[in-house]
Every structure is written in structure tokens, then in C-alpha cells.
Design a protein around this motif. Structure first.
Motif, PDB file in Angstrom:
ATOM      1  N   TYR A  40       0.785  -1.060  -0.331  1.00  0.00           N
ATOM      2  CA  TYR A  40       0.203  -0.065   0.247  1.00  0.00           C
ATOM      3  C   TYR A  40       1.083   1.579  -0.443  1.00  0.00           C
ATOM      4  CZ  TYR A  40      -3.413   3.545   1.012  1.00  0.00           C
ATOM      5  OH  TYR A  40      -3.933   4.691   1.407  1.00  0.00           O
ATOM      6  N   THR A  41       1.728   0.869   0.955  1.00  0.00           N
ATOM      7  CA  THR A  41       3.228   2.457   1.039  1.00  0.00           C
ATOM      8  C   THR A  41       3.220   2.225  -0.885  1.00  0.00           C
ATOM      9  OG1 THR A  41       3.818   2.130   3.059  1.00  0.00           O
ATOM     10  CG2 THR A  41       4.882   3.384   2.196  1.00  0.00           C
ATOM     11  N   ILE A  42       3.937   1.678  -1.034  1.00  0.00           N
ATOM     12  CA  ILE A  42       4.429   1.677  -2.190  1.00  0.00           C
ATOM     13  C   ILE A  42       3.833   2.040  -3.645  1.00  0.00           C
ATOM     14  CG2 ILE A  42       5.569   0.500  -4.015  1.00  0.00           C
ATOM     15  CD1 ILE A  42       7.011  -1.307  -1.966  1.00  0.00           C
ATOM     16  N   LYS A  43       2.475   1.775  -3.386  1.00  0.00           N
ATOM     17  CA  LYS A  43       1.407   2.638  -4.366  1.00  0.00           C
ATOM     18  C   LYS A  43       1.618   3.792  -4.665  1.00  0.00           C
ATOM     19  CE  LYS A  43      -1.723   0.601  -7.458  1.00  0.00           C
ATOM     20  NZ  LYS A  43      -2.010   1.939  -7.602  1.00  0.00           N
ATOM     21  N   GLN A  44       1.809   4.335  -3.088  1.00  0.00           N
ATOM     22  CA  GLN A  44       1.733   5.910  -3.121  1.00  0.00           C
ATOM     23  C   GLN A  44       2.453   6.486  -4.448  1.00  0.00           C
ATOM     24  OE1 GLN A  44      -1.367   5.831  -1.598  1.00  0.00           O
ATOM     25  NE2 GLN A  44      -1.080   3.852  -1.626  1.00  0.00           N
ATOM     26  N   ILE A  45       3.680   5.628  -4.269  1.00  0.00           N
ATOM     27  CA  ILE A  45       5.034   6.586  -5.180  1.00  0.00           C
ATOM     28  C   ILE A  45       4.111   6.194  -6.777  1.00  0.00           C
ATOM     29  CG2 ILE A  45       7.436   6.692  -5.663  1.00  0.00           C
ATOM     30  CD1 ILE A  45       6.894   5.039  -2.988  1.00  0.00           C
ATOM     31  N   PRO A  46       3.628   7.983  -7.106  1.00  0.00           N
ATOM     32  CA  PRO A  46       3.373   7.211  -8.636  1.00  0.00           C
ATOM     33  C   PRO A  46       4.804   7.147  -9.356  1.00  0.00           C
ATOM     34  CG  PRO A  46       3.860   9.246  -7.869  1.00  0.00           C
ATOM     35  CD  PRO A  46       3.909   8.843  -6.647  1.00  0.00           C
ATOM     36  N   SER A  47       6.072   7.118  -9.999  1.00  0.00           N
ATOM     37  CA  SER A  47       6.905   7.187 -10.110  1.00  0.00           C
ATOM     38  C   SER A  47       7.626   5.695 -10.082  1.00  0.00           C
ATOM     39  CB  SER A  47       8.264   7.905 -10.110  1.00  0.00           C
ATOM     40  OG  SER A  47       8.806   8.028  -8.731  1.00  0.00           O
ATOM     41  N   ILE A  48       6.628   4.810  -9.791  1.00  0.00           N
ATOM     42  CA  ILE A  48       7.279   3.485  -9.397  1.00  0.00           C
ATOM     43  C   ILE A  48       5.955   2.266  -9.981  1.00  0.00           C
ATOM     44  CG2 ILE A  48       7.417   1.628  -7.404  1.00  0.00           C
ATOM     45  CD1 ILE A  48       9.862   3.623  -8.155  1.00  0.00           C
TER      46      ILE A  48
END
Length: 216
Positions: A40-48
Motif C-alpha cells: 500500500y505504501t509503495i503504491k502511493q509513489i507514482p514514479s514506481i
């Protein structure tokens, strides 16, 4: 990733800084809540770009939210990823991403042609901008620890340990054996190990809060 127990500092990890990272514990289910919270945390990073491989279908993610969530046909998955990585390398792409494999053992054993495994991980290391996070219980990681593909990607000994038992294993390598490492922690705590240094962390957990809200 959480709060450091001894300093109360926020503990962060750049998963794009290394080709591979391990998350381990005595049992796979111990890592379920943390893995969901991490995704969920990683999903919030649009560039990844996040790709999730879950051959045991244990994460039970919403495919509408996690559009790159794969639970079947592992042979086709590794073929497709290897080919895509080759194209990214050839085009000198700058695309960044993370591939999370939940139950690494199941993923590897599901691939009939074992010759496909090493090229996939070689391309990961060569491309440098996409990293792999492997989630697996420690006793099953032992089956791979001397394989060339494993040591090339995960051989640093760095990783996260969830819950109790870090002092009883040798995959995630600590440089000391203090009493702190021998405590039977619950699954909301564990150690972040970097170059042998083990930092006690209380991990993020968005799953328990959601469960409480559903039960109200």
C-alpha cells in the motif's frame, strides 16, 4: 517501514537502491500484514511501477487496485518479465519499478524450466532500475542460498526480519548476537538488517486498523 524502537526515529528503506531485498520470518503468515502494508505504501509513489507475484494466492489483493497482481501461470510470468527487462535494457529506459514475490519458494518451484530463472535475475541486476523483494520463511530460503541467482541478488545478507527467531537463522546476517535479538517479538516488530547492523523496528500496519473498522 516503521518506528525504530530505541530512538523513535522513522525507519525508511529505499528498495530501489539494491537489486534484491529479503523479507523473512519463521512462518510465511507472519509477514502477511506487513507485506500488505508495504505494498500500500509503495503504491502511493507514482514514479514506481509495482508488480506483485503471489503464486499461492495468499495476499488476496484487489486486482482493480493492484493491476499488476499475478497469481497464476508463473512460467508465462517469468517469460514476460524477462523479455520486458531485455527491452528496457536495450532501450536504455529510465522506468523504475519493484517486483514483489510473496512465497518465493512457490514461485521458483512452479517454473518447470529452471533454466529460465537465472536469466530473469541477471536482467534484474543488469537493468538496475527494477528491484525484487522476496518474501519467504527462512527454512525455505535455505533451499536457494547457494544458488548463483540467489547469491547475486540477495547475497548481501540485508533484509527485514518479522517477529521472533532472528538469532536462529543465517540468511539475514547480523554482526552481533545481543539479548535483544533473542526476544520473542510479535509480528508487528522485528529487525531491519543493513550490513550486519540490526535495528529493532515496530513495523507499519494498515491491515489491523482496517479490520478494526470493519468490526465496528
Amino acid at each position: 517501514m516503521g518506528i525504530e524502537k530505541n530512538t523513535l526515529n522513522i525507519h525508511t528503506i529505499d528498495y530501489t537502491a539494491a537489486p534484491g531485498s529479503l523479507i523473512s520470518s519463521t512462518k510465511l503468515e507472519n509477514m502477511f500484514k506487513f507485506t500488505n502494508s508495504l505494498l500500500y505504501t509503495i503504491k502511493q509513489i507514482p514514479s514506481i511501477t509495482t508488480i506483485i507475484i503471489d503464486p499461492s494466492k495468499l495476499l488476496n489483493l484487489d486486482k482493480n487496485y493492484y493491476q499488476n497482481y499475478y497469481t497464476e501461470e508463473m512460467e508465462k510470468i517469468i517469460d514476460g518479465l524477462t523479455e520486458q527487462l531485455e527491452k528496457l535494457i536495450e532501450s536504455k529506459s529510465t522506468t523504475e519499478g519493484i517486483i514483489l514475490i510473496y512465497n518465493l519458494n512457490k514461485f521458483i518451484t512452479s517454473i518447470e524450466d529452471k533454466k529460465k530463472i537465472e536469466p530473469f535475475f541477471k536482467n534484474i541486476k543488469k537493468y538496475e532500475k527494477i528491484s525484487v523483494i522476496a518474501v519467504e520463511e527462512t527454512k525455505k530460503l535455505k533451499d536457494f542460498q547457494y544458488e548463483a541467482w540467489f547469491t547475486n541478488i540477495f547475497g548481501s545478507g540485508n533484509g527485514l526480519w518479522i517477529g521472533k527467531g532472528i538469532s536462529d537463522q543465517s540468511i539475514i546476517k547480523t554482526s552481533s548476537y545481543s539479548k535483544e535479538l533473542q526476544v520473542n517479538y510479535k509480528n508487528d516488530m522485528g529487525f531491519s538488517v543493513i550490513d550486519g547492523d540490526a535495528i529493532l523496528v515496530r513495523y507499519i500496519d494498515f491491515i489491523s486498523k482496517d479490520e478494526e473498522d470493519e468490526n465496528e
